[in-house]
Scaffold this active site. Structure first.
Site, PDB file in Angstrom:
ATOM      1  N   LYS A  50       0.824  -1.214   0.000  1.00  0.00           N
ATOM      2  CA  LYS A  50       0.000   0.000   0.000  1.00  0.00           C
ATOM      3  C   LYS A  50       0.858   1.264   0.000  1.00  0.00           C
ATOM      4  CE  LYS A  50      -2.453  -2.907  -0.475  1.00  0.00           C
ATOM      5  NZ  LYS A  50      -2.506  -4.387  -0.385  1.00  0.00           N
ATOM      6  N   ASN A 182      -5.879 -12.151  -9.732  1.00  0.00           N
ATOM      7  CA  ASN A 182      -6.612 -11.884  -8.504  1.00  0.00           C
ATOM      8  C   ASN A 182      -5.970 -10.685  -7.805  1.00  0.00           C
ATOM      9  OD1 ASN A 182      -8.547 -12.175  -6.535  1.00  0.00           O
ATOM     10  ND2 ASN A 182      -8.349 -14.393  -6.525  1.00  0.00           N
ATOM     11  N   LEU A 186      -3.332  -8.147  -9.616  1.00  0.00           N
ATOM     12  CA  LEU A 186      -3.882  -6.895 -10.162  1.00  0.00           C
ATOM     13  C   LEU A 186      -3.256  -5.670  -9.490  1.00  0.00           C
ATOM     14  CD1 LEU A 186      -7.674  -7.643 -10.750  1.00  0.00           C
ATOM     15  CD2 LEU A 186      -5.704  -8.173 -12.167  1.00  0.00           C
ATOM     16  N   GLY A 271      -1.527 -17.441  -5.972  1.00  0.00           N
ATOM     17  CA  GLY A 271      -2.122 -17.838  -4.695  1.00  0.00           C
ATOM     18  C   GLY A 271      -1.053 -18.065  -3.648  1.00  0.00           C
ATOM     19  N   HIS A 445     -22.678  16.714   2.148  1.00  0.00           N
ATOM     20  CA  HIS A 445     -22.496  16.894   0.707  1.00  0.00           C
ATOM     21  C   HIS A 445     -21.173  17.585   0.438  1.00  0.00           C
ATOM     22  CE1 HIS A 445     -23.439  17.852  -3.447  1.00  0.00           C
ATOM     23  NE2 HIS A 445     -23.044  19.104  -3.213  1.00  0.00           N
TER      24      HIS A 445
HETATM   25  C1  LIG Z   1       1.400  -8.860  -1.416  1.00  0.00           C
HETATM   26  C2  LIG Z   1       0.363  -9.030  -0.351  1.00  0.00           C
HETATM   27  C3  LIG Z   1      -0.521  -8.005  -0.096  1.00  0.00           C
HETATM   28  C4  LIG Z   1      -1.486  -8.141   0.891  1.00  0.00           C
HETATM   29  N1  LIG Z   1      -2.349  -7.116   1.096  1.00  0.00           N
HETATM   30  C5  LIG Z   1      -3.302  -7.239   2.054  1.00  0.00           C
HETATM   31  C6  LIG Z   1      -4.194  -6.176   2.316  1.00  0.00           C
HETATM   32  O1  LIG Z   1      -4.151  -5.119   1.684  1.00  0.00           O
HETATM   33  N2  LIG Z   1      -5.117  -6.339   3.295  1.00  0.00           N
HETATM   34  C7  LIG Z   1      -5.207  -7.500   4.021  1.00  0.00           C
HETATM   35  O2  LIG Z   1      -6.054  -7.600   4.899  1.00  0.00           O
HETATM   36  N3  LIG Z   1      -4.355  -8.525   3.786  1.00  0.00           N
HETATM   37  C8  LIG Z   1      -3.411  -8.431   2.823  1.00  0.00           C
HETATM   38  N4  LIG Z   1      -2.542  -9.462   2.616  1.00  0.00           N
HETATM   39  C9  LIG Z   1      -2.684 -10.695   3.430  1.00  0.00           C
HETATM   40  C10 LIG Z   1      -2.091 -10.475   4.821  1.00  0.00           C
HETATM   41  O3  LIG Z   1      -0.779 -10.016   4.711  1.00  0.00           O
HETATM   42  C11 LIG Z   1      -2.152 -11.751   5.670  1.00  0.00           C
HETATM   43  O4  LIG Z   1      -3.450 -12.281   5.600  1.00  0.00           O
HETATM   44  C12 LIG Z   1      -1.829 -11.361   7.106  1.00  0.00           C
HETATM   45  O5  LIG Z   1      -0.493 -10.932   7.194  1.00  0.00           O
HETATM   46  C13 LIG Z   1      -2.097 -12.462   8.119  1.00  0.00           C
HETATM   47  O6  LIG Z   1      -1.054 -13.336   8.214  1.00  0.00           O
HETATM   48  P1  LIG Z   1      -0.886 -14.300   9.461  1.00  0.00           P
HETATM   49  O7  LIG Z   1      -1.121 -13.565  10.723  1.00  0.00           O
HETATM   50  O8  LIG Z   1      -1.674 -15.528   9.227  1.00  0.00           O
HETATM   51  O9  LIG Z   1       0.609 -14.741   9.337  1.00  0.00           O
HETATM   52  P2  LIG Z   1       1.895 -13.935   8.913  1.00  0.00           P
HETATM   53  O10 LIG Z   1       1.697 -12.484   9.026  1.00  0.00           O
HETATM   54  O11 LIG Z   1       2.332 -14.468   7.619  1.00  0.00           O
HETATM   55  O12 LIG Z   1       2.925 -14.335  10.058  1.00  0.00           O
HETATM   56  C14 LIG Z   1       3.403 -15.623  10.211  1.00  0.00           C
HETATM   57  C15 LIG Z   1       4.771 -15.541  10.834  1.00  0.00           C
HETATM   58  O13 LIG Z   1       5.146 -16.830  11.305  1.00  0.00           O
HETATM   59  C16 LIG Z   1       6.518 -17.033  11.082  1.00  0.00           C
HETATM   60  N5  LIG Z   1       6.756 -18.480  11.070  1.00  0.00           N
HETATM   61  C17 LIG Z   1       6.260 -19.389  10.206  1.00  0.00           C
HETATM   62  N6  LIG Z   1       6.667 -20.628  10.529  1.00  0.00           N
HETATM   63  C18 LIG Z   1       7.425 -20.496  11.629  1.00  0.00           C
HETATM   64  C19 LIG Z   1       8.144 -21.419  12.433  1.00  0.00           C
HETATM   65  N7  LIG Z   1       8.137 -22.718  12.160  1.00  0.00           N
HETATM   66  N8  LIG Z   1       8.853 -20.944  13.479  1.00  0.00           N
HETATM   67  C20 LIG Z   1       8.867 -19.615  13.766  1.00  0.00           C
HETATM   68  N9  LIG Z   1       8.214 -18.697  13.038  1.00  0.00           N
HETATM   69  C21 LIG Z   1       7.501 -19.136  11.986  1.00  0.00           C
HETATM   70  C22 LIG Z   1       6.747 -16.367   9.732  1.00  0.00           C
HETATM   71  O14 LIG Z   1       8.104 -16.030   9.552  1.00  0.00           O
HETATM   72  C23 LIG Z   1       5.847 -15.136   9.834  1.00  0.00           C
HETATM   73  O15 LIG Z   1       6.538 -14.023  10.332  1.00  0.00           O
HETATM   74  C24 LIG Z   1      -1.545  -9.348   1.653  1.00  0.00           C
HETATM   75  C25 LIG Z   1      -0.627 -10.374   1.417  1.00  0.00           C
HETATM   76  C26 LIG Z   1       0.321 -10.223   0.432  1.00  0.00           C
HETATM   77  C27 LIG Z   1       1.299 -11.333   0.204  1.00  0.00           C
END
Ligand SMILES: Cc1cc2nc3c(=O)[nH]c(=O)nc-3n(C[C@H](O)[C@H](O)[C@H](O)COP(=O)(O)OP(=O)(O)OC[C@H]3O[C@@H](n4cnc5c(N)ncnc54)[C@H](O)[C@@H]3O)c2cc1C
Length: 461
Positions: A50, A182, A186, A271, A445
């Protein structure tokens, strides 16, 4: 072996706030993070993209500001400067989160990779090279997801980009081929077109954003094509070839025919897949589905008692606000005696193309599938005063309503500030404000949301 009250694996959008909340409530907690504090949202997702979308918008506005009587004679895009601005914002957020966790009483931050070695036992390969074994009765998994890379002939021989590596480019690609139409594909496709790349988007299904209504896909394609982005539907890359130091040749299959496209860069945006393999979940009795998603019930409990999974790694809607909401559900159910579940919550989202696509609740396709009685209210942005005044009339607002109860069942807003307008409708839905009332609400408005009056006037009953 060190014993804690709670172990949190992954400092993502659920893990990081949950660990602090647990520690502040007096639970001896450890959070394990193998890469960057803050996870995807802060480091590779929402924040960096963003930030860069804002730069892309500035370039777009510079290019069309003559339409507003302010011709910008000459401008250029400095991708290295855009990257630096993005890196500064990301680092501030990452370091702020880490420092705040490290200062929290009862919370240990361990930087390394976690793997289960038994039920409720986790081994951490520390970044320092050492190992540490820990245990706790309560374990929270928030490992997130990674870009999914398809098996395509020659793909591994070219230096393809994914949604993380593309953030580090310092030079604008000549011709970017994007696999996937997607939201990630985009957003990047439009961003790099605005930075000056030629952009081609390949979408495997018959239309881009194929989970939205057909009129949304068609309008989105029209919007992208206005910026001279090439969108190829029903199209798949089947082979890649690159001569040393030369252009990449992609072979594309489209409607039974093959053609070749020469490009300089390929972005894979088809994906994401859960990051669960390294966790060795079976040894701890934690089940996954055939895609590796951690199986959970409506309260986010896994198949192992006392182990919860939150965020993207459990499958389903992969958004920051959903991961964060997972944390609040799990925490409140465990410690505040509530009974929340993930089925009862709304799942709003916004795609940050320009204009934005904001979506909440039921769409027309969903209403048709359910076979319910519904009506569609639709208003082109060309009929919205604010849009006309700002010179951006792309898109439309659309809402699905129940004609009997007058309730709003869902809304999709493709237009300037589409996410914000959608949120106004979400609030109405959550508060039970019916569409016949919104028709006569007094809105200031000329705001975009003022046109919600007119949106519901189109229903004419
Ligand atoms: C390019 C892009 C743009 C996006 N834009 C948006 C948006 O505009 N709005 C929105 O709502 N969402 C957006 N998303 C999605 C959003 O980023 C994720 O849904 C959100 O970060 C939630 O992730 P999470 O909390 O599941 O895990 P994550 O934030 O991915 O965190 C998981 C963490 O666990 C750590 N980890 C994994 N395995 C292990 C392990 N075995 N030991 C220790 N640590 C580990 C990883 O290193 C990571 O830091 C976007 C994603 C991408 C890729």
């Amino acid at each position: 072996m060190k014993t804690y009250d709670a172990i949190v694996i992954g400092a993502g959008q659920a893990g990081a706030p949950l660990a602090k909340k647990l520690a502040n409530a007096g639970k001896k907690t450890v959070i394990i993070e193998k890469r960057f504090y803050g996870g995807t949202c802060v480091n590779d997702g929402c924040t960096p993209t963003k930030t860069m979308v804002a730069s892309a918008k500035a370039a777009y506005m510079a290019g069309k500001s003559h339409e507003l009587g302010v011709p910008v004679k000459k401008f250029s895009v400095d991708l290295a400067a855009i990257k630096k601005r993005k890196d500064d914002i990301v680092l501030r957020s990452r370091n702020g989160g880490l420092k705040s966790a490290e200062k929290t009483q009862n919370l240990d931050v361990v930087l390394g990779e976690a793997t289960f070695t038994g039920e409720k036992t986790v081994e951490v390969k520390l970044n320092s090279g050492k190992k540490q074994t820990i245990t706790a009765d309560l374990i929270f998994l928030n490992p997130g997801a990674l870009p999914l890379i398809p098996q395509i002939e020659g793909l591994n021989e070219i230096q393809y980009l994914n949604s993380t590596t593309i953030l580090d480019l310092e030079e604008v690609p000549g011709h970017l081929l994007v696999l996937g139409g997607n939201y990630i594909g985009l957003e990047f496709g439009q961003m790099f077109r605005r930075f000056g790349s030629k952009v081609t988007i390949l979408e495997k299904s018959e239309r881009i954003v194929s989970h939205e209504d057909e009129d949304i896909s068609a309008e989105m394609q029209k919007i992208l094509e206005l910026e001279k982005i090439e969108v190829l539907n029903n199209a798949q890359a089947v082979k890649f070839k690159q001569k040393a130091g030369g252009k990449i040749t992609a072979t594309i299959a489209q409607k039974g025919e093959e053609r070749k496209i020469k490009c300089t860069h390929v972005l894979v945006a088809i994906g994401r897949k859960p990051q669960t393999e390294a966790l060795n979940l079976p040894i701890a009795g934690i089940e996954t589905d055939e895609h590796g998603n951690i199986k959970v019930n409506d309260k986010l409990e896994t198949s192992a008692a006392g182990v919860y999974a939150l965020g993207d790694a459990k499958g389903g809607p992969a958004f920051t606000h959903i991961s964060y909401n997972d944390y609040t559900i799990v925490y409140r159910n465990l410690f505040e005696k509530t009974d929340y579940n993930i089925q009862d919550r709304p799942v709003p989202y916004c795609m940050f193309t320009d204009p934005q696509l904001g979506r909440i609740g039921l769409d027309e396709t969903g209403a048709k599938k359910l076979g319910i009685k519904y009506k569609v209210a639709k208003l082109p942005m060309a009929h919205v005063a604010r849009a006309i005044e700002t010179g951006d009339t792309r898109g439309f607002m659309k809402a699905i309503v129940d004609p009997d109860t007058k309730k709003i069942l869902g809304a999709t807003v493709l237009g300037p500030e589409g996410g914000e307008i959608m949120t106004v409708l979400q609030m109405a839905m959550e508060g039970g404000i019916t569409y016949d009332r919104i028709r006569y609400c007094v809105f200031a408005h000329p705001l975009y949301s003022e046109s919600l009056n007119n949106l519901f006037m189109t229903l004419g009953d």
